[in-house]
Scaffold this motif. Structure first.
Motif, PDB file in Angstrom:
ATOM      1  N   GLY A  44      52.628  56.371  32.411  1.00 21.24           N
ATOM      2  CA  GLY A  44      51.478  57.180  32.955  1.00 21.24           C
ATOM      3  C   GLY A  44      50.775  57.206  34.263  1.00 21.24           C
ATOM      4  O   GLY A  44      51.442  56.062  34.992  1.00 21.24           O
ATOM      5  N   ASP A  45      49.968  57.742  34.753  1.00 19.94           N
ATOM      6  CA  ASP A  45      49.586  57.725  35.957  1.00 19.94           C
ATOM      7  C   ASP A  45      47.941  57.582  36.128  1.00 19.94           C
ATOM      8  O   ASP A  45      47.218  58.386  36.110  1.00 19.94           O
ATOM      9  CB  ASP A  45      49.955  59.137  36.607  1.00 19.94           C
ATOM     10  N   HIS A  46      47.748  56.194  36.186  1.00 27.77           N
ATOM     11  CA  HIS A  46      46.261  56.109  36.183  1.00 27.77           C
ATOM     12  C   HIS A  46      46.156  54.736  36.853  1.00 27.77           C
ATOM     13  O   HIS A  46      47.053  53.522  36.862  1.00 27.77           O
ATOM     14  CB  HIS A  46      45.703  55.769  34.747  1.00 27.77           C
ATOM     15  N   GLY A  47      44.878  54.558  37.638  1.00 26.33           N
ATOM     16  CA  GLY A  47      44.611  53.360  38.469  1.00 26.33           C
ATOM     17  C   GLY A  47      43.536  53.433  39.085  1.00 26.33           C
ATOM     18  O   GLY A  47      42.534  54.143  38.869  1.00 26.33           O
ATOM     19  N   VAL A  48      43.435  52.777  40.197  1.00 20.51           N
ATOM     20  CA  VAL A  48      42.450  53.091  41.345  1.00 20.51           C
ATOM     21  C   VAL A  48      43.091  53.198  42.643  1.00 20.51           C
ATOM     22  O   VAL A  48      43.910  52.648  43.136  1.00 20.51           O
ATOM     23  CB  VAL A  48      41.532  51.672  41.430  1.00 20.51           C
ATOM     24  N   MET A  80      50.982  35.420  32.156  1.00 18.47           N
ATOM     25  CA  MET A  80      50.261  36.458  32.387  1.00 18.47           C
ATOM     26  C   MET A  80      51.202  37.654  33.020  1.00 18.47           C
ATOM     27  O   MET A  80      51.671  37.529  33.932  1.00 18.47           O
ATOM     28  CB  MET A  80      49.055  36.439  33.156  1.00 18.47           C
ATOM     29  N   PRO A  81      51.183  38.778  32.491  1.00 18.54           N
ATOM     30  CA  PRO A  81      51.838  40.065  33.114  1.00 18.54           C
ATOM     31  C   PRO A  81      51.098  40.540  34.551  1.00 18.54           C
ATOM     32  O   PRO A  81      50.048  40.365  34.586  1.00 18.54           O
ATOM     33  CB  PRO A  81      51.950  41.092  31.977  1.00 18.54           C
ATOM     34  N   THR A  82      52.067  41.224  35.039  1.00 14.80           N
ATOM     35  CA  THR A  82      51.333  42.044  36.313  1.00 14.80           C
ATOM     36  C   THR A  82      50.450  43.108  35.876  1.00 14.80           C
ATOM     37  O   THR A  82      50.910  44.151  35.321  1.00 14.80           O
ATOM     38  CB  THR A  82      52.226  42.230  37.188  1.00 14.80           C
ATOM     39  N   PHE A  83      49.138  43.042  35.939  1.00 15.47           N
ATOM     40  CA  PHE A  83      48.370  44.009  35.539  1.00 15.47           C
ATOM     41  C   PHE A  83      48.179  45.132  36.391  1.00 15.47           C
ATOM     42  O   PHE A  83      47.894  46.508  36.025  1.00 15.47           O
ATOM     43  CB  PHE A  83      46.969  43.470  35.306  1.00 15.47           C
ATOM     44  N   VAL A  84      48.402  44.869  37.649  1.00 18.67           N
ATOM     45  CA  VAL A  84      47.989  45.888  38.611  1.00 18.67           C
ATOM     46  C   VAL A  84      49.232  45.887  39.607  1.00 18.67           C
ATOM     47  O   VAL A  84      49.630  45.081  40.209  1.00 18.67           O
ATOM     48  CB  VAL A  84      46.731  45.908  39.567  1.00 18.67           C
ATOM     49  N   GLU A  85      49.861  47.355  39.693  1.00 24.27           N
ATOM     50  CA  GLU A  85      50.890  47.339  40.954  1.00 24.27           C
ATOM     51  C   GLU A  85      50.564  48.357  42.001  1.00 24.27           C
ATOM     52  O   GLU A  85      49.749  49.295  41.563  1.00 24.27           O
ATOM     53  CB  GLU A  85      52.120  47.911  40.205  1.00 24.27           C
ATOM     54  N   THR A  86      51.090  48.037  43.261  1.00 21.72           N
ATOM     55  CA  THR A  86      50.947  49.095  44.227  1.00 21.72           C
ATOM     56  C   THR A  86      51.920  50.231  44.167  1.00 21.72           C
ATOM     57  O   THR A  86      53.042  50.048  43.814  1.00 21.72           O
ATOM     58  CB  THR A  86      51.359  48.551  45.305  1.00 21.72           C
ATOM     59  N   ARG A  87      51.434  51.494  44.303  1.00 25.60           N
ATOM     60  CA  ARG A  87      52.184  52.543  43.924  1.00 25.60           C
ATOM     61  C   ARG A  87      52.148  53.623  45.426  1.00 25.60           C
ATOM     62  O   ARG A  87      52.464  54.550  45.250  1.00 25.60           O
ATOM     63  CB  ARG A  87      51.672  53.513  42.863  1.00 25.60           C
ATOM     64  N   GLY A  88      51.701  52.939  46.445  1.00 23.81           N
ATOM     65  CA  GLY A  88      51.667  53.545  47.768  1.00 23.81           C
ATOM     66  C   GLY A  88      50.605  53.227  48.513  1.00 23.81           C
ATOM     67  O   GLY A  88      49.532  52.619  48.203  1.00 23.81           O
ATOM     68  N   PRO A  93      44.159  36.585  38.551  1.00 24.44           N
ATOM     69  CA  PRO A  93      44.629  36.870  37.325  1.00 24.44           C
ATOM     70  C   PRO A  93      44.647  38.486  37.046  1.00 24.44           C
ATOM     71  O   PRO A  93      45.599  38.957  36.633  1.00 24.44           O
ATOM     72  CB  PRO A  93      43.362  36.649  36.345  1.00 24.44           C
ATOM     73  N   LEU A  94      43.668  39.347  37.565  1.00 25.03           N
ATOM     74  CA  LEU A  94      43.747  40.838  37.531  1.00 25.03           C
ATOM     75  C   LEU A  94      44.474  41.569  38.478  1.00 25.03           C
ATOM     76  O   LEU A  94      45.383  42.534  38.132  1.00 25.03           O
ATOM     77  CB  LEU A  94      42.477  41.345  37.577  1.00 25.03           C
ATOM     78  N   LEU A  95      44.296  41.248  39.832  1.00 27.80           N
ATOM     79  CA  LEU A  95      45.080  41.823  40.785  1.00 27.80           C
ATOM     80  C   LEU A  95      46.198  41.191  41.473  1.00 27.80           C
ATOM     81  O   LEU A  95      46.901  41.882  42.305  1.00 27.80           O
ATOM     82  CB  LEU A  95      44.079  42.337  41.929  1.00 27.80           C
ATOM     83  N   GLY A  96      46.599  39.968  40.833  1.00 26.16           N
ATOM     84  CA  GLY A  96      47.695  39.252  41.598  1.00 26.16           C
ATOM     85  C   GLY A  96      49.066  39.775  41.078  1.00 26.16           C
ATOM     86  O   GLY A  96      49.309  40.525  40.045  1.00 26.16           O
ATOM     87  N   ASN A  97      50.037  39.451  41.853  1.00 26.04           N
ATOM     88  CA  ASN A  97      51.281  39.856  41.575  1.00 26.04           C
ATOM     89  C   ASN A  97      51.987  38.660  40.736  1.00 26.04           C
ATOM     90  O   ASN A  97      52.019  37.804  41.317  1.00 26.04           O
ATOM     91  CB  ASN A  97      52.240  40.191  42.923  1.00 26.04           C
ATOM     92  N   HIS A 144      48.399  51.118  40.513  1.00 26.47           N
ATOM     93  CA  HIS A 144      48.421  51.372  39.259  1.00 26.47           C
ATOM     94  C   HIS A 144      47.910  50.364  38.237  1.00 26.47           C
ATOM     95  O   HIS A 144      48.518  49.192  38.382  1.00 26.47           O
ATOM     96  CB  HIS A 144      50.136  51.920  38.817  1.00 26.47           C
ATOM     97  N   GLN A 145      47.684  50.856  37.077  1.00 31.01           N
ATOM     98  CA  GLN A 145      46.901  49.862  36.232  1.00 31.01           C
ATOM     99  C   GLN A 145      47.854  49.881  34.870  1.00 31.01           C
ATOM    100  O   GLN A 145      48.017  50.935  34.063  1.00 31.01           O
ATOM    101  CB  GLN A 145      45.435  50.010  35.873  1.00 31.01           C
ATOM    102  N   ASN A 146      48.451  48.656  34.505  1.00 28.77           N
ATOM    103  CA  ASN A 146      49.185  48.451  33.328  1.00 28.77           C
ATOM    104  C   ASN A 146      48.334  48.107  32.195  1.00 28.77           C
ATOM    105  O   ASN A 146      48.038  47.074  31.656  1.00 28.77           O
ATOM    106  CB  ASN A 146      50.183  47.563  33.457  1.00 28.77           C
ATOM    107  N   VAL A 147      47.644  49.469  31.730  1.00 30.86           N
ATOM    108  CA  VAL A 147      46.606  49.237  30.649  1.00 30.86           C
ATOM    109  C   VAL A 147      47.209  48.767  29.534  1.00 30.86           C
ATOM    110  O   VAL A 147      46.636  47.866  28.615  1.00 30.86           O
ATOM    111  CB  VAL A 147      45.882  50.332  30.419  1.00 30.86           C
ATOM    112  N   GLY A 148      48.534  49.082  28.996  1.00 27.34           N
ATOM    113  CA  GLY A 148      49.076  48.321  27.717  1.00 27.34           C
ATOM    114  C   GLY A 148      49.294  47.015  27.802  1.00 27.34           C
ATOM    115  O   GLY A 148      48.837  46.170  26.905  1.00 27.34           O
TER     116      GLY A 148
END
Lengths: 218, 530
Positions: free
Chosen positions: B425-429, B499-507, B464-468, B277-281
């Motif tokens: 919302g539900d968006h990511g890669v 820096m906030p977490t930009f990308v989170e695992t959702r499954g 920076p982008l994918l780190g927790n 999931h991508q935290n676009v905000g």
């Protein structure tokens, strides 16, 4: 050169542990061997900045453990056994052996005696001189060691570590300021961290995180 | 001797990034096997649909849809795979992705409690996803017709059930995970429309290995560094096939660890499926706020995070925004012409020259990180020869510390961003990471390079982008990044903090992706480990 690398000294000591069960076991531990009792003492030592060894000047890294036997390497190696269990003390420190051990005795004689109580010939240890003699009798040559430290005395290294962490924090907190603001902030930084004062504020021996260092900014 | 891979026996998604062939929409469908014999029959019925690794030479004849299949450890158990064979699998695979969370950093905001329902059953650590079927297509209608075919197969095998519970635009209970390339009309590099939700061109470099059957020119930037000129084929060599396909020698001149019998594992591989999931905000607000302070501005900061400008131009070759824009302004329209087969021979040549510059580089002229930071996503995850830190011949081969950490990236973005100021919302890669050894490749990169920085001299700074970076509180997290300065131009370093977490695992989970030979033996129930 054995035992030394630059100003770092690698001490390895093997003290034979008394066999059997003491007649005067500490309360609640009757029936336990000297080895079991010693293990219990070692495994309940405090660690990090609470460790008794944090009080011993110039200790980079050290460890006590019980060596019960040597592992078998498999055929064609011989199956061998040690003649007794040993207390192993391994310490990497700055400087020469005798002053280091004298410092250890001065800081920790009660702990030292409590540990050596389990070992053969411990009755001979009464003062710094006899402690040094005892350790030297039990010393084996360290032929190979990894010196993960710079060549400086511990107090300098601890101050270095403290300043490095604090400076990194300073950089994050003050980025983008004007030259005069930066200079003022840096003056405050110098005043607070006292870079030339080795006594403090500094990294506490044995501490593993800046938050645990007295006087560090939170 | 060069490794020969029987591509007719390898599944197509292993050797091909389908999106590069115009298959830009996908559905990922998951099944549970209740009755082993029905499960094997289901596999038997799917096998004729499975897309092979056979090279697609004639681009006008590429299929409109591709189908592939993989199995979790529990899935293989429920298909009557012999116990001895199961025990031959490496621990990472048998434990599964969820149980490996401390290693790969799926903790805090990425903990499985927040995953899509399909990945959580009552017994949190037990895999109930058994089979993954991936459908990739050119258009939705292609996907749908293949999906309906699979629904008919499912209906004919009542001992198999399709698992629902994917979050998406339609709610929390979608029967499959949809994905689709984000179509962009400008600076669409990589593959047509290859953007992700933060606005970066994605999927530009493709890892190249011996016997993969893809365009030999892709070795440039995609193979392993030789120490030669990175702008030429002499600078690169294909990676050993065994880094990605079981039963072939790997970079250590050994077969990768795999269960017996050889017929079962040869030409198979492993895929880590991850819904990210991508935290676009949070991304946009952090980029706006920090970008306002960053001396070169917001776009430059975005580029420093990734190692590429958001239009795809690599920082190491295009250090200024202006040079990057000029480059892509020439390249992008040429690519459209090439993809629509309307380019003249001169345009094709120019396109080839320019597109090479996207990948044909290393970091030998940027050993201080002044152009591309050590901590940027691209330099971390594919260091090329950079771990020599500017020394020549530091190791027997320039990629000694990275050649065994390579992965193949498959997958597509999912969802749409309706409100770019919000994280929900539900968006990511959807990432499908292909490798022969999950522990040595995917998990190592995830643990050591994404969520730790020591190999790059960056202490414990994560990617920076994918780190927790921990759980975001008020859009702030615990991440930080050092952007190296430049001693030549006297530019100071820059530090990004909170820096906030930009990308989170959702499954996700780990899947064994067998050869066609293996699929048939699974279907027949005749795997003989003796």
């Amino acid at each position: 050169m054995a035992n030394k690398s630059g100003n770092a000294y690698a001490l390895t000591v093997l003290c034979p542990i008394l066999r059997g069960v003491p007649s005067d076991s500490p309360a609640g531990n009757s029936g336990q061997t000297y080895t079991a009792l010693l293990r219990n003492v070692l495994q309940t030592l405090h660690v990090n900045e609470e460790s008794p060894m944090a009080k011993v000047p110039n200790t980079y890294l050290c460890r006590f453990w019980v060596l019960s036997d040597v592992p078998y390497q498999g055929k064609p190696a011989f199956l061998e056994h040690l003649k007794s269990d040993y207390l192993v003390f391994s310490s990497n420190f700055h400087g020469e052996l005798e002053p280091y051990l004298a410092g250890m005795w001065k800081a920790l004689q009660e702990d030292v005696l409590a540990i050596l109580w389990h070992c053969v010939g411990h009755e001979a240890v009464r003062d710094a001189k006899s402690f040094i003699e005892y350790v030297k009798k039990c010393q084996v040559t360290t032929t190979f060691f990894f010196n993960g430290s710079t060549d400086e005395p511990l107090v300098e290294q601890l101050k270095n570590l403290y300043l490095k962490q604090e400076f990194s924090r300073f950089a994050f907190e003050n980025q983008g300021k004007s030259a005069s603001e930066l200079q003022e902030a840096f003056r405050g930084f110098v005043q607070r961290t006292q870079p030339t004062n080795l006594d403090g504020p500094t990294w506490a021996p044995g501490a593993y995180h800046l938050d645990r260092v007295e006087g560090a900014s939170k | 001797m060069t490794t020969r891979v029987d591509l007719d026996d390898v599944q197509g998604n292993v050797v091909k990034a389908y999106a590069r062939y115009g298959l830009v929409v996908a559905r990922y469908v998951f099944f549970h096997v209740d009755v082993p014999v029905a499960g094997r029959k289901f596999v038997a019925d799917i096998v004729p649909l499975v897309t092979l690794g056979t090279p697609w030479k004639d681009l006008s004849k590429t299929p409109r849809v591709g189908t592939n299949i993989g199995f979790t450890y529990e899935g293989l158990r429920h298909l009557d795979t012999p116990e001895v064979t199961l025990h031959g699998f490496p621990e990472a695979f048998s434990m599964g992705m969820k149980a490996r969370r401390e290693i790969i950093g799926d903790t805090g905001p990425s903990l499985y409690h927040r995953w899509d329902p399909v990945w959580n059953n009552q017994d949190d650590n037990k895999q109930h996803v058994h089979i993954m079927v991936t459908i990739d297509g050119k258009e939705e209608k292609d996907l749908d017709s293949r999906y309906q075919e699979i629904q008919r197969i499912l209906a004919a095998n009542p001992g198999v059930s399709q698992l629902v519970g994917h979050r998406g635009a339609g709610g929390d209970n979608l029967p499959y995970q949809p994905a689709a390339a984000l179509l962009s009309t400008k600076d669409n590099l990589g593959y047509p429309g290859g953007k992700e939700h933060f606005g970066y061109s994605d999927g530009i470099t493709t890892t190249f290995f011996e016997g993969c059957g893809e365009d030999p020119n892709l070795v440039i930037g995609g193979g392993k560094p030789t120490g030669g000129d990175p702008r030429t084929p002499a600078g690169w060599a294909p990676l050993a096939a065994g880094e990605f396909i079981l039963g072939h020698p790997d970079e250590a001149f050994e077969y990768p660890e795999a269960p017996g019998p050889p017929l079962f594992s040869r030409n198979g591989t492993f895929i880590a499926y991850r819904k990210l999931h991508q935290n676009v905000g949070s991304f946009h607000s952090y980029l706006d706020e920090e970008g306002a302070r960053f001396p070169d501005g917001k776009e430059a900061l975005a580029a420093k995070f990734a190692g590429r400008w958001r239009n795809g131009a690599p920082l190491v070759s295009f250090p200024t925004e202006e040079s990057a824009n000029r480059f892509v302004a020439e390249l992008a329209p040429l690519q459209v012409k090439v993809w629509t087969q309307s380019a003249t021979p001169q345009e094709k040549t120019r396109f080839a020259e320019l597109s090479l510059q996207l990948v044909a580089f290393d970091y030998r002229d940027d050993t201080s990180g002044a152009r591309c930071p050590f901590g940027s996503h691209m330099r971390r995850t594919n260091p090329r020869s950079a771990l020599q830190f500017g020394k020549t011949n530091a190791f027997a081969v320039p990629g000694a510390l990275s050649n065994r950490r390579r992965i193949l990236r498959r997958g597509l973005p999912y969802g749409q961003v309706d409100d770019p100021t919000r994280d929900d919302g539900d968006h990511g890669v959807i990432m499908l990471i292909v490798n022969a050894d999950l522990s040595r490749q995917f998990e190592f990169v995830q643990q050591q390079w994404m969520n730790y920085g020591n190999d790059f001299g960056l202490a414990n700074d994560p990617d920076p982008l994918l780190g927790n970076h921990g759980t975001n509180e008020g859009r702030l997290g615990g991440g930080r990044m050092t952007i190296e300065g430049d001693v030549v131009t006297n530019k100071p370093p820059y530090f990004c903090n909170h820096m906030p977490t930009f990308v989170e695992t959702r499954g996700g989970d780990y899947f064994f992706v067998p050869s066609l030979t293996c699929l048939r033996t699974i279907a027949l129930g005749i795997i003989d480990p003796t």
